[in-house]
Structure formats: C-alpha cells, structure tokens
Motif scaffolding. Structure first.
Motif, PDB file in Angstrom:
ATOM      1  N   GLU A 109       0.923  -1.090   0.028  1.00  0.00           N
ATOM      2  CA  GLU A 109      -0.003  -0.075  -0.043  1.00  0.00           C
ATOM      3  C   GLU A 109       0.819   1.136  -0.026  1.00  0.00           C
ATOM      4  OE1 GLU A 109      -0.599  -2.646   1.841  1.00  0.00           O
ATOM      5  OE2 GLU A 109      -2.469  -3.304   1.674  1.00  0.00           O
ATOM      6  N   SER A 110       1.857   1.199   0.937  1.00  0.00           N
ATOM      7  CA  SER A 110       2.568   2.510   1.191  1.00  0.00           C
ATOM      8  C   SER A 110       3.620   2.716  -0.288  1.00  0.00           C
ATOM      9  CB  SER A 110       3.396   2.337   2.403  1.00  0.00           C
ATOM     10  OG  SER A 110       4.401   1.278   2.547  1.00  0.00           O
ATOM     11  N   LEU A 111       4.227   1.631  -0.648  1.00  0.00           N
ATOM     12  CA  LEU A 111       4.915   1.596  -1.750  1.00  0.00           C
ATOM     13  C   LEU A 111       4.228   1.971  -3.052  1.00  0.00           C
ATOM     14  CD1 LEU A 111       7.855   0.745  -2.945  1.00  0.00           C
ATOM     15  CD2 LEU A 111       6.993  -1.507  -3.269  1.00  0.00           C
ATOM     16  N   HIS A 112       2.961   1.576  -3.056  1.00  0.00           N
ATOM     17  CA  HIS A 112       1.978   1.946  -4.237  1.00  0.00           C
ATOM     18  C   HIS A 112       1.829   3.225  -4.214  1.00  0.00           C
ATOM     19  CE1 HIS A 112      -1.381   0.310  -7.095  1.00  0.00           C
ATOM     20  NE2 HIS A 112      -0.715   1.087  -7.681  1.00  0.00           N
ATOM     21  N   ASP A 113       1.488   3.754  -3.035  1.00  0.00           N
ATOM     22  CA  ASP A 113       1.153   5.192  -2.983  1.00  0.00           C
ATOM     23  C   ASP A 113       2.321   6.139  -3.236  1.00  0.00           C
ATOM     24  OD1 ASP A 113      -1.332   4.632  -2.117  1.00  0.00           O
ATOM     25  OD2 ASP A 113      -0.953   4.786  -0.007  1.00  0.00           O
ATOM     26  N   LEU A 114       3.640   5.806  -3.107  1.00  0.00           N
ATOM     27  CA  LEU A 114       4.700   6.437  -3.459  1.00  0.00           C
ATOM     28  C   LEU A 114       5.163   6.603  -4.768  1.00  0.00           C
ATOM     29  CD1 LEU A 114       7.427   5.781  -0.435  1.00  0.00           C
ATOM     30  CD2 LEU A 114       6.505   7.952  -1.255  1.00  0.00           C
ATOM     31  N   LEU A 115       4.787   5.462  -5.556  1.00  0.00           N
ATOM     32  CA  LEU A 115       4.893   5.378  -7.037  1.00  0.00           C
ATOM     33  C   LEU A 115       3.943   6.083  -7.775  1.00  0.00           C
ATOM     34  CD1 LEU A 115       5.728   1.496  -7.491  1.00  0.00           C
ATOM     35  CD2 LEU A 115       7.264   3.471  -7.770  1.00  0.00           C
ATOM     36  N   ASN A 116       2.648   6.230  -7.215  1.00  0.00           N
ATOM     37  CA  ASN A 116       1.600   6.905  -7.734  1.00  0.00           C
ATOM     38  C   ASN A 116       2.144   8.566  -7.693  1.00  0.00           C
ATOM     39  OD1 ASN A 116       0.260   4.986  -8.697  1.00  0.00           O
ATOM     40  ND2 ASN A 116      -1.129   4.824  -6.440  1.00  0.00           N
ATOM     41  N   ALA A 117       2.429   8.739  -6.551  1.00  0.00           N
ATOM     42  CA  ALA A 117       2.862  10.259  -6.376  1.00  0.00           C
ATOM     43  C   ALA A 117       4.218  10.725  -6.955  1.00  0.00           C
ATOM     44  CB  ALA A 117       3.243  10.316  -4.632  1.00  0.00           C
ATOM     45  N   GLN A 118       5.005   9.811  -7.231  1.00  0.00           N
ATOM     46  CA  GLN A 118       6.094  10.117  -7.977  1.00  0.00           C
ATOM     47  C   GLN A 118       5.902  10.192  -9.559  1.00  0.00           C
ATOM     48  OE1 GLN A 118      10.167   8.973  -6.672  1.00  0.00           O
ATOM     49  NE2 GLN A 118      10.468   8.034  -8.473  1.00  0.00           N
TER      50      GLN A 118
END
Length: 638
Positions: free
Chosen positions: A354-363
């Motif tokens: 979840e946190s990894l996915h959110d970071l990739l989306n944000a970047q």
C-alpha cells in the motif's frame, strides 16, 4: 553477541515509541549492518531480540548487532522514503541491494521550436519530452533510426542547425525534412513531431490513419508530390510494424515493465523487461547483494520484488522545481503478488504494497497498476522474463563456478588464511607510458570474486626520470598505501600484485617496509618468453622461492586476468592523457589561436575531444573564428 549485551538491547527497545520510523543496526566497530522501516518501531525492533523464531539468516545479523539507532517519521510513507534513501547511500550488507551504476537511456524530443530528436542519459526535466527509459542504447538507436526514416525529424546539434545554409546529407537520403533551411513550416514540423510522439506511445493505428487521410487530401488537391512523400512514409511505417510483429501487440498496451524474480541453486536473479510503445525492447538481469544465504535459506520472492521496486523506481525529490523524476510506466507486471508483512512477523524488509504503491503513484503523477496474473500478450511477456531470468542464473553459475575455482586455487598456492573466498581482495598495479611520455599507473581491484570497476584508480606520475618504471612503481605505492592504517578491514588487500620482475618487486618491498606493512602481501608477475599467458613466474618479496605454475594452473589464470585488466586500464588512461597533451600542443601551435580563442573553442565543444570531432562549419560558428582559420584548425587536428 554476549548475553549481557543481548539483555541490554532487549531492555533498551522497550523504551522505543510505538510510532512509524526507520531503524539502523550497527556492529561493534560502528559499521552499518541493516536499515529497516517500521509502522510500529517498538514492536518491530523488539522482534529481532526474541530468543526463538529467528531464521538462520536473521540470526546471523542479530549476532553481530552491538547498537541501534532509530528515526521517528510522521507516516509509514515517509519511513519508506527514508529507508530507501539510506539503503542507497549506506549499502548495508544485510539489506537486499540492487546497485547499478549505469543510467538508462531515453529518447528525447527537445522543447525547441523545431524539436530535436536524440538519445539521452541522466536526469529528465520538464523542458523536454522523454520516452523510456530503454533497457540499452541499442534499443534507443533503433527507435531513433525508425523515427528518422518515417518522420524525418532533425537530430543535429543546435550549433549546426542555426548555421545551415543548405540541407545536409540526411535530407538527401530522406532522413530529415530540413527545417533548418525552411523546407517545411513550423506547423508541418509540429505535426510530424505529434505523430512521432503518438508512435512512441504505441498509438500506431491512429498514426497510420492520419497519414492515410493526409495522403488522400493531397491527392485530391492534385499535390501529388506531397501525396507521394506520405505514401512512402506509410510504406516505411508499415514495414517497421511488420518487422516488429513478433514483439508488438494491439494498440493501447503502451508502456509496461515486466519484473520476474527467479532462484536456482542458491542464486537469485531479477529480470526487468521493458515494453515501450507496445514494442518489447529487451531486458536486463539484476543479481541482488545482501541476501546472506545460510544453508540454502533465501528471502521470499515478495521481499526481493519489493526491494527491487523501491530501489529501482523511487528517488529523492529533486531540489530543482524544474526537474521531474525518472519515468515510471503505468503498468508493472510481477510474477509474485506483493503482500503486506505483519508487524509481528520476523521477516526483514516490510515495505507494505500500500505505502509503496502510494509512493509510486505520487512520484509518477499517475496511477500505477500492479499485475501478477496477466492475460494474453502480457502473460507471454511475463513467461519470457521468467525464462530469461533462469538463463541469466545458469550463465552466472557457470562463470562464478570457474572464478571460484581459480580464487580457491590461488588462495591455496599462496597459503592465504581466509574465512571465505568472499574476503579475498587483490590489488594489482601496472605502469604505462610511451617512451617516457604521459606516464600513468593503474590500480585495479578484485574482491568478492569479481573485478570491482568502481574501485579502480589511475595515478598521474610526475617528477621522475622519463621511462623510470621503478620510480613510478615506488610513487604509486607510496600514494596508495600512505594511510593504510585508516583502511577498514574489508578494504585491506590480501595480495598486492605487481606487474613486473625483481626490480619492481624490490621497490614494492621497500615501500611496504617503510610503512610497516606485511611484505608477504607482494606478488610480482614476471612475464615469460614471448609474454605468453601460462609462462609467467610469480616472484615474492619475503624470500619465498619463485613459482612457475604452468599454463594449466587455475590460479595463474586468475592472476593473468587481473594483470591484463590492470594493463588495459593503465594503457587507456595513458593514451587519453597523451592525446590530450598533444592536442593542446597542436592548438597552441596554430597561428592566430591565442588563449581567448582557445578558451572559446573548448567552451563551445566541451573539451578537446569535441573540438577534434567538430566539422569546419561548426568550428567557424565560434565567435572570432573565420572560415579560413576553421579550415586551418581542422587540418591541424586531423
């Protein structure tokens, strides 16, 4: 770890907060062991200091822990960013590491009025339009050639573009539309750029449809010459797509990265395949470090995939607001699903999807989709990536097996006491010059059973009699080992190879004796008759009898490999230094080229190599350089 230290650490962790953050473990001499992230620091860190349920891999690390540090963050996402940055910076030995110094190439369309098409490596920014990254330079060159042939975009540098008075050779062979001399309008060129952009994004049908409509429109208007140009362009594009039929898929697949992890005989490989614009452009194999296998134990594939994704895609946010992060494709296909790790679990690396996915989306500034059970063509891509990962492992096993046998043979012959062949470190020195000119020394490093190119060093040798190899060897060893007491244990060599005979070995003995180092480290490699591999003699500085191992010796093959690499590294540096010195001399000898004009030339072309590669027209475009003088400079440098 002693019982008292273990109990002390157990008590210390009870005072940690129940907040998200990052923890770091250190050994007794202060070396970093591991960097981890936690949603709940107290529960996570305390899990390492339980007497039971520790796997051999984790127990190996815990046995080395002498102290720890923690940093509290505001959220799990911030903790993941900090953890990833620290892993890249510190390279802890118990973290899964994917280190690759090579930057990926891109296809770039510049932001000019007439955009330039080029290949590019490095940080991307908002001023230009980038496509990629691509797995290798071949894939970029291939794409640029397609775009040149079909859309005829310019590839020349700005200095050439601004000073053209007539079309260049690329226009004559139908690879450029010659916007530099007004052969087409700004709007026409923008249309070509737009079609090229859609082609790179994989929208092939729309591009072909637009070209066909334009062709019919010109034909109806009886502009048959333009209709013929578009007909040829459609033919070229259709031919390209037909050649790519084995790799292309239906329009709309766009950009995809396929990531597959495979394991065979204790070796792990992560294979990254890149699909750009619906075309499979190749792949690259990564072999992670820091797995610390014990009795065949390996981290689960999910953990390896999460470590790869974080280290490969996530970056620190650039300070420059104009800069943007590396491009992330909208779809990542994985051969294992990412699973959340429990805070009560004992596995390392707990980056939740979840946190990894959110970071990739944000970047990326868009939604990234993870797939692990793809269908159709994507399923075929995943199967290919898994197969290529296994092929890469098989190749690595063959190469490593031979290298380990050589290292083991050399360790036995030299009676080296090593805890493991991983700890064998060899530094090799060579001197290179041309009749005393541009003398350079090289130092190459063999460690962890491979050559360590990032640790290679060159030394410019000065203040010696030209051609005095003994003095050159003395100087390089003095500079290399002047502060050997400050070297960490893992950076101290077990063998110092000297490419030379008794004279060079004696110089090495004198230097090491002056520094109080062990002279038994020195091994000279004296060339045999005809300088043939297998006829070398190993010479020692501590009185041991010289050894002639013979052409069948595995140990000598390793020595020859390292010695030849040192020679290659030294001679390439010497040639570059000599060429630079000679070119500077040539520029100084040209009448009419003073310090100011020489400085302008170097600034315009980025150095001596750029001046040498420039055409007469490019040289003449420099302020203060006439065409006559440009011709004189060109003749002098060629």
């Amino acid at each position: 770890m002693s019982n008292s230290l273990f109990e002390t650490l157990q008590q210390d962790v009870k005072r940690l907060p129940g907040l998200p953050g990052v923890y770091r473990f250190y050994d007794e001499v202060g070396h970093i062991l591991y960097v981890g992230k936690a949603r709940h620091l107290k529960k996570r860190v305390s899990s390492y200091f339980q007497r039971t349920q520790l796997s051999p891999r984790i127990a190996l690390m815990v046995g080395k822990i002498a102290r720890y540090e923690t940093t509290v963050t505001r959220s799990e996402t911030e903790a993941l960013i900090l953890e990833n940055n620290l892993i890249k910076e510190l390279a802890p030995p118990f973290n899964i590491l994917f280190r690759d110094d090579k930057s990926y190439p891109y296809v770039m369309l510049t932001g000019h009025q007439f955009p330039r098409l080029a290949s590019y490596r490095g940080k991307v920014d908002k001023r230009n339009h980038y496509f990629g990254p691509f797995p290798n330079s071949w894939a970029v060159r291939n794409s640029v050639q397609i775009l040149q042939k079909v859309f005829r975009l310019r590839t020349c540098e700005d200095s050439v573009f601004k000073n053209r008075s007539r079309p260049c050779l690329l226009h004559q062979i139908h690879r450029c539309s010659a916007p530099c001399v007004g052969r087409l309008s700004v709007e026409q060129y923008k249309q070509d750029v737009a079609q090229a952009t859609r082609f790179l994004e994989g929208d092939h049908s729309r591009v072909l449809s637009e070209l066909e409509k334009e062709m019919h429109a010109y034909s109806e208007a009886m502009e048959f010459e333009m209709a013929a140009v578009l007909r040829d362009r459609i033919t070229d594009l259709s031919g390209v797509l037909q050649q790519q039929s084995m790799d292309t898929v239906a329009d709309g697949e766009g950009d995809v990265d396929v990531i597959a992890v495979a394991q065979m005989e204790g070796v792990v490989c992560v294979n990254l395949a890149m699909i750009r614009g619906g075309r499979h452009l190749g792949d690259r194999a990564y072999f992670p470090k820091g797995l610390r296998t014990t009795a065949g134990e390996l981290p689960p594939p999910t953990e390896i995939l999460e470590a790869f994704i974080a280290q490969h895609y996530l970056e620190e946010k650039p300070a420059d607001s104009e800069a943007s992060p590396n491009l992330i494709p909208p779809v990542l296909i994985l051969n294992h699903p990412l699973q959340r790790a429990s805070d009560d679990g004992l596995e390392l690396d707990e980056a939740s999807p979840e946190s990894l996915h959110d970071l990739l989306n944000a970047q990326a500034g868009k939604r990234i989709t993870f797939l692990h059970q793809p269908q159709g063509q994507r399923r075929h891509w995943l199967a290919m990536a898994e197969g290529n990962a296994k092929i890469a492992i098989a190749k690595r096993l063959v190469e490593t097996g031979g290298q380990l046998a050589r290292a083991r043979s050399l360790a036995d012959i030299l009676s080296l006491e090593l805890e493991s062949l991983e700890h064998l470190r060899i530094e090799c020195f060579d001197i290179s010059h041309t009749s005393g000119e541009a003398t350079q020394a090289s130092c190459v490093v063999y460690a962890k059973n491979v050559m360590q190119a990032s640790e290679y060093r060159r030394f410019n040798i000065n203040d010696i009699t030209p051609g005095d190899d003994y003095a050159a060897m003395r100087q390089v060893l003095q500079r290399r080992y002047a502060n050997f007491q400050e070297l960490p244990v893992e950076k101290m060599p077990q063998v110092i190879l000297i490419d030379g005979g008794k004279g060079q070995v004696e110089m090495a003995r004198q230097v090491l004796s002056e520094f109080g180092m062990d002279i038994s480290l020195i091994v000279g490699v004296a060339k045999g008759e005809g300088r043939k591999v297998g006829l070398e003699t190993l010479i020692f500085a501590d009185g041991r009898k010289a050894l002639e191992l013979g052409i069948d010796s595995a140990a000598l093959l390793l020595v020859a490999q390292i010695r030849d690499e040192a020679h290659r590294f030294a001679i390439t540096g010497m040639r570059a230094k000599r060429a630079k010195a000679r070119m500077v001399s040539q520029l100084e000898e040209i009448e009419g080229i003073g310090a100011k004009r020489r400085q302008k030339l170097l600034a315009r072309f980025g150095g001596l190599r750029g001046v040498s590669n420039a055409t007469i027209e490019e040289i003449a475009s420099v302020e203060g350089i006439s065409t006559t003088l440009a011709e004189q400079i060109y003749r002098q440098l060629h």
